[in-house]
Design a protein around this motif. Structure first.
Motif, PDB file in Angstrom:
ATOM      1  N   GLU A 130       0.856  -1.189   0.000  1.00 41.53           N
ATOM      2  CA  GLU A 130       0.000   0.000   0.000  1.00 41.53           C
ATOM      3  C   GLU A 130       0.888   1.234   0.000  1.00 41.53           C
ATOM      4  OE1 GLU A 130      -0.662   0.504   4.832  1.00 41.53           O
ATOM      5  OE2 GLU A 130      -2.347  -0.067   3.547  1.00 41.53           O
ATOM      6  N   VAL A 131       0.305   2.362  -0.358  1.00 40.85           N
ATOM      7  CA  VAL A 131       1.084   3.596  -0.435  1.00 40.85           C
ATOM      8  C   VAL A 131       1.476   4.048   0.969  1.00 40.85           C
ATOM      9  CG1 VAL A 131       1.132   5.972  -1.257  1.00 40.85           C
ATOM     10  CG2 VAL A 131      -0.163   4.262  -2.525  1.00 40.85           C
ATOM     11  N   GLN A 132       2.762   4.295   1.173  1.00 42.87           N
ATOM     12  CA  GLN A 132       3.236   4.784   2.462  1.00 42.87           C
ATOM     13  C   GLN A 132       4.513   5.599   2.265  1.00 42.87           C
ATOM     14  OE1 GLN A 132       4.975   1.635   5.038  1.00 42.87           O
ATOM     15  NE2 GLN A 132       4.393   0.220   3.396  1.00 42.87           N
ATOM     16  N   ILE A 133       4.786   6.475   3.221  1.00 49.90           N
ATOM     17  CA  ILE A 133       5.966   7.329   3.149  1.00 49.90           C
ATOM     18  C   ILE A 133       7.185   6.545   3.607  1.00 49.90           C
ATOM     19  CG2 ILE A 133       7.029   9.439   4.003  1.00 49.90           C
ATOM     20  CD1 ILE A 133       4.220  10.564   4.434  1.00 49.90           C
ATOM     21  N   TYR A 134       8.202   6.498   2.735  1.00 48.36           N
ATOM     22  CA  TYR A 134       9.443   5.785   3.042  1.00 48.36           C
ATOM     23  C   TYR A 134      10.449   6.726   3.701  1.00 48.36           C
ATOM     24  CZ  TYR A 134      13.814   3.258   2.200  1.00 48.36           C
ATOM     25  OH  TYR A 134      15.038   2.651   2.337  1.00 48.36           O
ATOM     26  N   ARG A 135      10.694   7.863   3.070  1.00 52.62           N
ATOM     27  CA  ARG A 135      11.577   8.895   3.621  1.00 52.62           C
ATOM     28  C   ARG A 135      11.219  10.233   2.976  1.00 52.62           C
ATOM     29  NH1 ARG A 135      17.142   6.506   0.969  1.00 52.62           N
ATOM     30  NH2 ARG A 135      16.450   6.514  -1.206  1.00 52.62           N
ATOM     31  N   HIS A 136      11.668  11.309   3.616  1.00 51.03           N
ATOM     32  CA  HIS A 136      11.303  12.637   3.109  1.00 51.03           C
ATOM     33  C   HIS A 136      12.228  13.690   3.691  1.00 51.03           C
ATOM     34  CE1 HIS A 136       9.555  14.107   6.914  1.00 51.03           C
ATOM     35  NE2 HIS A 136       9.194  12.842   7.104  1.00 51.03           N
ATOM     36  N   SER A 137      12.175  14.898   3.113  1.00 55.71           N
ATOM     37  CA  SER A 137      12.952  16.030   3.617  1.00 55.71           C
ATOM     38  C   SER A 137      12.038  17.164   4.063  1.00 55.71           C
ATOM     39  CB  SER A 137      13.916  16.540   2.534  1.00 55.71           C
ATOM     40  OG  SER A 137      13.199  17.019   1.402  1.00 55.71           O
ATOM     41  N   VAL A 138      10.765  16.844   4.288  1.00 61.90           N
ATOM     42  CA  VAL A 138       9.800  17.856   4.738  1.00 61.90           C
ATOM     43  C   VAL A 138      10.130  18.260   6.180  1.00 61.90           C
ATOM     44  CG1 VAL A 138       7.355  18.315   5.203  1.00 61.90           C
ATOM     45  CG2 VAL A 138       8.023  16.926   3.226  1.00 61.90           C
ATOM     46  N   PRO A 139      10.177  19.560   6.493  1.00 56.81           N
ATOM     47  CA  PRO A 139      10.482  20.005   7.859  1.00 56.81           C
ATOM     48  C   PRO A 139       9.537  19.381   8.884  1.00 56.81           C
ATOM     49  CG  PRO A 139      10.529  21.868   6.352  1.00 56.81           C
ATOM     50  CD  PRO A 139       9.990  20.708   5.571  1.00 56.81           C
ATOM     51  N   ILE A 140      10.061  19.139  10.060  1.00 53.75           N
ATOM     52  CA  ILE A 140       9.302  18.431  11.091  1.00 53.75           C
ATOM     53  C   ILE A 140       8.072  19.205  11.544  1.00 53.75           C
ATOM     54  CG2 ILE A 140      10.649  19.414  12.992  1.00 53.75           C
ATOM     55  CD1 ILE A 140      10.440  16.682  14.380  1.00 53.75           C
ATOM     56  N   PHE A 141       8.091  20.530  11.414  1.00 57.88           N
ATOM     57  CA  PHE A 141       6.954  21.323  11.874  1.00 57.88           C
ATOM     58  C   PHE A 141       5.822  21.416  10.847  1.00 57.88           C
ATOM     59  CE2 PHE A 141      10.659  23.931  10.719  1.00 57.88           C
ATOM     60  CZ  PHE A 141      10.204  24.481   9.527  1.00 57.88           C
ATOM     61  N   ILE A 142       5.999  20.855   9.657  1.00 56.46           N
ATOM     62  CA  ILE A 142       4.903  20.746   8.691  1.00 56.46           C
ATOM     63  C   ILE A 142       4.086  19.503   9.056  1.00 56.46           C
ATOM     64  CG2 ILE A 142       4.313  20.399   6.265  1.00 56.46           C
ATOM     65  CD1 ILE A 142       5.473  23.124   6.778  1.00 56.46           C
ATOM     66  N   PRO A 143       2.756  19.604   9.163  1.00 52.49           N
ATOM     67  CA  PRO A 143       1.927  18.469   9.615  1.00 52.49           C
ATOM     68  C   PRO A 143       1.813  17.356   8.565  1.00 52.49           C
ATOM     69  CG  PRO A 143       0.519  20.295   8.987  1.00 52.49           C
ATOM     70  CD  PRO A 143       1.934  20.810   8.898  1.00 52.49           C
ATOM     71  N   LEU A 144       2.939  16.785   8.179  1.00 54.03           N
ATOM     72  CA  LEU A 144       2.971  15.780   7.117  1.00 54.03           C
ATOM     73  C   LEU A 144       2.132  14.554   7.464  1.00 54.03           C
ATOM     74  CD1 LEU A 144       4.060  14.615   4.467  1.00 54.03           C
ATOM     75  CD2 LEU A 144       6.103  13.872   5.735  1.00 54.03           C
ATOM     76  N   GLN A 145       2.288  14.033   8.681  1.00 52.30           N
ATOM     77  CA  GLN A 145       1.575  12.814   9.051  1.00 52.30           C
ATOM     78  C   GLN A 145       0.058  13.031   9.081  1.00 52.30           C
ATOM     79  OE1 GLN A 145       3.006   9.936   9.136  1.00 52.30           O
ATOM     80  NE2 GLN A 145       5.027  10.870   8.807  1.00 52.30           N
ATOM     81  N   GLN A 146      -0.377  14.195   9.518  1.00 52.97           N
ATOM     82  CA  GLN A 146      -1.810  14.485   9.536  1.00 52.97           C
ATOM     83  C   GLN A 146      -2.368  14.533   8.114  1.00 52.97           C
ATOM     84  OE1 GLN A 146      -2.687  17.995  11.860  1.00 52.97           O
ATOM     85  NE2 GLN A 146      -1.260  17.421  13.488  1.00 52.97           N
ATOM     86  N   ILE A 147      -1.609  15.166   7.226  1.00 51.03           N
ATOM     87  CA  ILE A 147      -2.043  15.253   5.830  1.00 51.03           C
ATOM     88  C   ILE A 147      -2.059  13.864   5.205  1.00 51.03           C
ATOM     89  CG2 ILE A 147      -1.537  16.266   3.576  1.00 51.03           C
ATOM     90  CD1 ILE A 147      -0.087  18.534   5.072  1.00 51.03           C
ATOM     91  N   ALA A 148      -1.035  13.062   5.507  1.00 49.64           N
ATOM     92  CA  ALA A 148      -0.962  11.702   4.960  1.00 49.64           C
ATOM     93  C   ALA A 148      -2.113  10.838   5.467  1.00 49.64           C
ATOM     94  CB  ALA A 148       0.373  11.075   5.329  1.00 49.64           C
ATOM     95  N   LYS A 149      -2.406  10.949   6.737  1.00 50.85           N
ATOM     96  CA  LYS A 149      -3.494  10.160   7.316  1.00 50.85           C
ATOM     97  C   LYS A 149      -4.824  10.480   6.664  1.00 50.85           C
ATOM     98  CE  LYS A 149      -5.621   8.989  11.769  1.00 50.85           C
ATOM     99  NZ  LYS A 149      -5.603   9.257  13.241  1.00 50.85           N
ATOM    100  N   LYS A 150      -5.006  11.723   6.257  1.00 52.95           N
ATOM    101  CA  LYS A 150      -6.279  12.163   5.702  1.00 52.95           C
ATOM    102  C   LYS A 150      -6.414  11.840   4.216  1.00 52.95           C
ATOM    103  CE  LYS A 150      -9.356  16.187   5.766  1.00 52.95           C
ATOM    104  NZ  LYS A 150      -9.492  17.609   6.209  1.00 52.95           N
ATOM    105  N   TYR A 151      -5.286  11.918   3.459  1.00 57.25           N
ATOM    106  CA  TYR A 151      -5.416  11.828   2.001  1.00 57.25           C
ATOM    107  C   TYR A 151      -4.582  10.735   1.328  1.00 57.25           C
ATOM    108  CZ  TYR A 151      -7.417  16.529   2.551  1.00 57.25           C
ATOM    109  OH  TYR A 151      -8.176  17.596   2.920  1.00 57.25           O
ATOM    110  N   LEU A 152      -3.486  10.281   1.935  1.00 58.01           N
ATOM    111  CA  LEU A 152      -2.522   9.468   1.204  1.00 58.01           C
ATOM    112  C   LEU A 152      -3.122   8.194   0.617  1.00 58.01           C
ATOM    113  CD1 LEU A 152       0.363   9.166   0.273  1.00 58.01           C
ATOM    114  CD2 LEU A 152       0.925   8.083   2.447  1.00 58.01           C
ATOM    115  N   GLN A 153      -3.960   7.498   1.386  1.00 61.12           N
ATOM    116  CA  GLN A 153      -4.501   6.215   0.931  1.00 61.12           C
ATOM    117  C   GLN A 153      -5.691   6.377  -0.013  1.00 61.12           C
ATOM    118  OE1 GLN A 153      -2.904   3.452   1.486  1.00 61.12           O
ATOM    119  NE2 GLN A 153      -1.425   4.513   2.799  1.00 61.12           N
ATOM    120  N   THR A 154      -6.354   7.505   0.052  1.00 60.43           N
ATOM    121  CA  THR A 154      -7.588   7.659  -0.726  1.00 60.43           C
ATOM    122  C   THR A 154      -7.455   8.594  -1.918  1.00 60.43           C
ATOM    123  OG1 THR A 154      -8.315   9.447   0.762  1.00 60.43           O
ATOM    124  CG2 THR A 154      -9.021   7.204   1.285  1.00 60.43           C
ATOM    125  N   ASP A 155      -6.582   9.598  -1.822  1.00 63.63           N
ATOM    126  CA  ASP A 155      -6.464  10.588  -2.902  1.00 63.63           C
ATOM    127  C   ASP A 155      -5.053  11.166  -2.879  1.00 63.63           C
ATOM    128  OD1 ASP A 155      -6.709  12.590  -4.764  1.00 63.63           O
ATOM    129  OD2 ASP A 155      -8.629  13.339  -4.021  1.00 63.63           O
TER     130      ASP A 155
END
Length: 276
Positions: A130-155
């Motif tokens: 399934e689609v998942q984040i392997y690694r990234h350079s996004v700053p820690i203070f950007i809510p990446l995990q929240q955005i991923a939880k909401k959209y990554l699997q569906t859109d």
């Protein structure tokens, strides 16, 4: 009182010029967005046509489905890869590029503000199982995990679009703060206070680079993390400032709410300084 009134009128005149410039920029942005919408619609139509052809290919000579079974895991993965390839072509026009890897796909999100390219951020995604984040350079203070939880699997398109909005807004806020510190340090008392996300700025300032007093204190809060303009602005006068400056502070507050920070300070400068 007369001088204060003249100063307010001068500020409003400069605001009108800045507003005209912003209107032109918004029109250019609208044109780019319309082009993007058209590109997405064409991509949607192409994908729909491919789906229709595949469905027709599954029909037997008698007009019945020859293989009513559910798609295999391999077919699903191949479909995902084709969809990602098509998506890469579409996002290339919006500052998001990518390439397929052995494990999935790697995206590059390029950020810019007012036509100036700033930073690029990378996002390596796995697509199996399934689609998942392997690694990234996004700053820690950007809510990446929240955005991923909401959209990554569906859109995934929406996921990349929202993440790009967050990153562009962040670098936009940071760019404004850097420009203010670099070009208007003589009008700011000490160092501009800001947090990592640059969504809270606090500083004291004056309206003349020759003055040694700093009668105004401003607090800018960017409640919308996808926006580079503040949602809350507070401009107050120091206790020892003349009472006539209260009206000027109100005018400044309105200016900071509508105009980029460094542009607002440029408009507050005297005519001779603005030409420097």
């Amino acid at each position: 009182g007369v001088f204060t009134h003249l100063e307010v009128l001068e500020v409003r005149a400069r605001e009108a010029a800045v507003k005209q410039e912003e209107t032109e920029q918004q029109e250019e942005k609208l044109a780019r967005l319309k082009a993007r919408v058209q590109e997405l619609r064409l991509q949607r139509d192409e994908l729909q046509a491919k789906v229709d052809l595949q469905q027709k290919g599954q029909l037997g000579k008698e007009g019945v489905v020859s293989n009513p079974a559910q798609p295999t895991a391999r077919a699903v993965i191949e479909w995902k890869i084709k969809s990602i390839e098509a998506m890469l072509q579409v996002f290339y026009l919006t500052g998001i590029s990518g390439k397929l890897t052995k494990q999935g796909v790697c995206f590059c999100i390029s950020t810019a503000y007012e036509g100036t390219y700033l930073d690029s951020y990378y996002l390596d995604l796995l697509t199996k199982p399934e689609v998942q984040i392997y690694r990234h350079s996004v700053p820690i203070f950007i809510p990446l995990q929240q955005i991923a939880k909401k959209y990554l699997q569906t859109d995934i398109r929406r996921f990349l679009s929202v993440l790009s909005d967050h990153l562009n807004a962040y670098v936009g806020r940071r760019y404004q703060a850097d420009q203010l510190q670099e070009h208007f340090s003589g009008q700011i008392e000490g160092t501009l206070q800001r947090n990592s996300l640059c969504n809270l700025l606090v500083f004291n300032y004056n309206t003349s680079s020759e003055s040694k007093t700093f009668p105004f204190k401003v607090r800018l809060l960017y409640g919308d993390l996808c926006c580079s303009l503040p949602t809350e602005v507070t401009v107050s006068c120091t206790p020892d400032a003349p009472a006539s400056l209260a009206e000027t502070a109100a005018a400044h507050s309105d200016l900071f709410r509508r105009v980029a920070l460094h542009k607002a300070f440029r408009s507050l400068r005297g005519p001779e300084e603005s030409m420097d």
